[in-house]
Design an enzyme around this catalytic site. Structure first.
Site, PDB file in Angstrom:
ATOM      1  N   ASP A  30       0.872  -1.169   0.000  1.00 31.49           N
ATOM      2  CA  ASP A  30       0.000   0.000   0.000  1.00 31.49           C
ATOM      3  C   ASP A  30       0.912   1.223   0.000  1.00 31.49           C
ATOM      4  OD1 ASP A  30      -3.165   0.491   0.924  1.00 31.49           O
ATOM      5  OD2 ASP A  30      -1.822   2.167   1.401  1.00 31.49           O
ATOM      6  N   ARG A 155     -19.590  -7.315   0.072  1.00 32.03           N
ATOM      7  CA  ARG A 155     -20.312  -6.329   0.884  1.00 32.03           C
ATOM      8  C   ARG A 155     -19.523  -6.113   2.169  1.00 32.03           C
ATOM      9  NH1 ARG A 155     -25.258 -10.009   1.593  1.00 32.03           N
ATOM     10  NH2 ARG A 155     -23.479 -11.408   1.602  1.00 32.03           N
ATOM     11  N   LYS A 223     -20.061  -5.290 -13.075  1.00 28.84           N
ATOM     12  CA  LYS A 223     -19.916  -4.703 -11.748  1.00 28.84           C
ATOM     13  C   LYS A 223     -20.777  -3.447 -11.597  1.00 28.84           C
ATOM     14  CE  LYS A 223     -18.812  -3.644  -7.742  1.00 28.84           C
ATOM     15  NZ  LYS A 223     -17.680  -3.552  -6.912  1.00 28.84           N
ATOM     16  N   PHE A 268     -32.530  -6.242  -0.495  1.00 29.62           N
ATOM     17  CA  PHE A 268     -32.392  -4.854  -0.963  1.00 29.62           C
ATOM     18  C   PHE A 268     -33.723  -4.175  -1.216  1.00 29.62           C
ATOM     19  CE2 PHE A 268     -27.988  -3.503  -1.276  1.00 29.62           C
ATOM     20  CZ  PHE A 268     -27.409  -4.650  -0.753  1.00 29.62           C
ATOM     21  N   ALA A 271     -36.713  -0.251   3.129  1.00 28.68           N
ATOM     22  CA  ALA A 271     -36.879   1.203   2.977  1.00 28.68           C
ATOM     23  C   ALA A 271     -36.307   1.915   4.198  1.00 28.68           C
ATOM     24  CB  ALA A 271     -38.357   1.521   2.830  1.00 28.68           C
ATOM     25  N   GLY A 272     -35.984   3.179   4.027  1.00 29.46           N
ATOM     26  CA  GLY A 272     -35.466   3.961   5.151  1.00 29.46           C
ATOM     27  C   GLY A 272     -34.687   5.159   4.661  1.00 29.46           C
ATOM     28  N   CYS A 279     -19.470   2.658  -2.085  1.00 29.46           N
ATOM     29  CA  CYS A 279     -19.639   1.951  -3.363  1.00 29.46           C
ATOM     30  C   CYS A 279     -20.888   2.391  -4.110  1.00 29.46           C
ATOM     31  CB  CYS A 279     -19.671   0.453  -3.107  1.00 29.46           C
ATOM     32  SG  CYS A 279     -18.159  -0.099  -2.314  1.00 29.46           S
ATOM     33  N   ARG A 346     -17.958   6.451   5.293  1.00 29.49           N
ATOM     34  CA  ARG A 346     -17.869   7.207   4.045  1.00 29.49           C
ATOM     35  C   ARG A 346     -19.242   7.268   3.373  1.00 29.49           C
ATOM     36  NH1 ARG A 346     -13.152   4.108   1.160  1.00 29.49           N
ATOM     37  NH2 ARG A 346     -14.321   2.391   2.075  1.00 29.49           N
TER      38      ARG A 346
END
Ligand code: UGA
Length: 472
Positions: A30, A155, A223, A268, A271-272, A279, A346
């Site tokens: 890295d 995920r 993707k 998926f 709701a909310g 991503c 993020r």
């Protein structure tokens, strides 16, 4: 096989660790030397279930190593996985400068031919560009670079499990050699021949992963198309929730029945507050820009993005309607991470909610099992608490912003007795409205029947007048 991984974010760390777990010899690097020092000391800088134990074990056994010498890492692997970030630019397009830098690094440091695998999420045609620049930057005429795309579908929060037990593995290749090498790399996972540290007492009997071999362009599109579809599914559920609120339906009942149709599927559809994270929001934007640049107006996706941005406004309207005046109110926040089982904030919806609460003059206390340190670095004014009950003490309202299971299991009677006003606004539809009201809470959520006698829907402009009058 000897494999190098460039980029030690969550994708790189999970990829490197899981490939070592599958029996390969992996070297990770890295450009942040502190991160490498932390990893060498055996500390995992992110919260990802199962990762720390597995990383430590593979590090100890010598199958997984870390180096801040990027050249050494490039030379170590026959195959190099590029796992660097592709953050959004101002205009929504993906910033590919890290990929370009890595291409230069590989081209200048490699002493033998390499298979270069794109793992980072990139727009279509990046693989073609990568091939071109590897040629342009190449110093040694005899080294040959083959490029392949191998998108990740990990995920956060379940990334290790997703890597070891995927539904599908996609290889975007343009030559037989690359396909053969990738098959060799993934054979243990495709054939389920590895010691799985996630399921110590045996892996669940699920279908083995489907291998999909495509062109590089298709793999890149798979993707983006996957993440964008998931985003549209969430926005669709959110629109249904809005309709439920207006006509008196229950979103949980509606999406449960919707999801039982195998053509739709149950996941998926929660709701909310909408989708956050590093991503979905950025990939949706990048896909919109990519389509635009190719002359396609992806209006459907633009709408999904617009719906998502509006969720925060709608949530704030609920807060204003319930509290009337936000200024000087003691507001408790449960959940800061963009979703459960991660410490990642993020593009988390919580950040916008905190920003607005503070701008309106609320006193904010917050709790999250993993994301507090990162949040206090951005919002030092927010008082971070060691446990949820501390957040509830004397609060005028409690907001649920992340779907952590722990919040469902709280002693809500105790919370009721601690709060100044037992008001809960649930941005994740985590709790049962009836049970909450039976416990004496004033409870609001998305798309489920309003409390008997609750205030009817007040359009934004009108409630703003209320707020303005109150602070005058
Ligand atoms: C997403 C994809 O799900 C992965 O397949 C992909 O590999 C990954 O991006 C990536 O590109 O690297 P992730 O960002 O970890 O994974 O998060 P998701 O599980 O997709 O959740 C995204 C957001 O949507 C979260 O804020 C979550 O709370 C929200 N969400 C999810 C909903 O609001 N409703 C739902 O029903 C599901």
């Amino acid at each position: 096989m000897r494999i190098s991984v460039i980029g030690c974010g969550y994708v790189g760390l999970v990829t490197g660790t899981c490939l070592a777990e599958a029996g390969h010899q992996v070297t990770c690097t890295d450009n942040d030397p502190e991160r490498i020092a932390t990893l060498k000391a055996g500390v995992v800088p992110i919260y990802e279930p199962h990762l720390d134990g597995m990383l430590a074990e593979n590090h100890r056994s010598g199958r997984l190593s870390f180096t801040s010498d990027a050249g050494e890492a490039v030379r170590a692997g026959e195959a190099i996985f590029i796992c660097v970030g592709t953050p959004p630019l101002e205009n929504g397009e993906a910033d590919l400068s890290a990929i370009d830098n890595v291409a230069r690094l590989i081209a200048t440091e490699a002493c033998e031919s390499k298979l270069v695998v794109e793992k980072s999420t990139v727009p279509a045609q990046t693989g073609q560009q990568l091939k071109r620049v590897l040629e342009v930057y190449r110093r040694n005429g005899s080294t040959e670079f083959r490029v392949a795309s191998n998108p990740e579908f990990l995920r956060e929060g379940t990334a290790v499990e997703d890597f070891l037990h995927p539904d599908r593995i996609v290889f975007g290749v343009e030559d037989e050699f690359s396909e053969r090498k990738l098959r060799e790399i993934y054979r243990p996972i495709l054939e389920r021949r590895f010691r799985c540290s996630v399921h110590l007492s045996g892996c669940p009997a699920t279908q083995p992963p489907t291998l999909v071999v495509t062109t590089i362009n298709s793999a890149e599109l798979i993707k983006h198309a996957s993440n964008s579809f998931l985003a549209m599914k969430i926005s669709y559920a959110n629109m249904i929730a809005d309709v439920c609120e207006k006509v008196g339906g229950d979103i949980k009942e509606v999406t449960r029945a919707l999801g039982l149709d195998p053509r739709i599927g149950p996941r998926f559809l929660d709701a909310g507050l909408g989708f956050g994270g590093f991503c979905l929001p950025k990939d949706v934007q990048a896909f919109i820009r990519l389509a635009e640049r190719s002359g396609v107006d992806f209006s459907m996706l633009k709408e999904a993005e617009r719906i998502n941005k509006r969720r925060i406004d709608q949530f704030f309207e609920k807060i204003r309607q319930a509290l009337w005046v936000v200024k000087d109110k003691q507001v408790g926040v449960l959940g800061l991470a963009f979703k459960a089982n991660t410490d990642d904030i993020r593009f988390a919806p919580s950040l916008d909610v905190l920003r607005r609460l503070l701008a309106d003059g609320a006193q904010v206390r917050a709790y999250d099992q993993e994301a507090m340190e990162r949040t206090s670095a951005i919002f030092p004014q927010v008082q971070c608490c060691r446990e949820p009950y501390e957040v509830a003490r004397d609060a005028d309202a409690l907001l649920i912003l992340t779907e952590w299971e722990e919040f469902r299991q709280l002693d809500w009677e105790r919370i009721h007795s601690l709060m100044a006003r037992p008001l809960v606004i649930d941005g994740r539809n985590l709790l049962n409205p009836e049970a909450m009201r039976e416990r004496g809470f004033e409870y609001y959520c998305f798309g489920r029947p309003a409390e008997a006698g609750a205030m009817p829907f007040v359009p934004a402009q009108v409630s703003n007048i209320f707020a303005a009058t109150a602070s005058d």
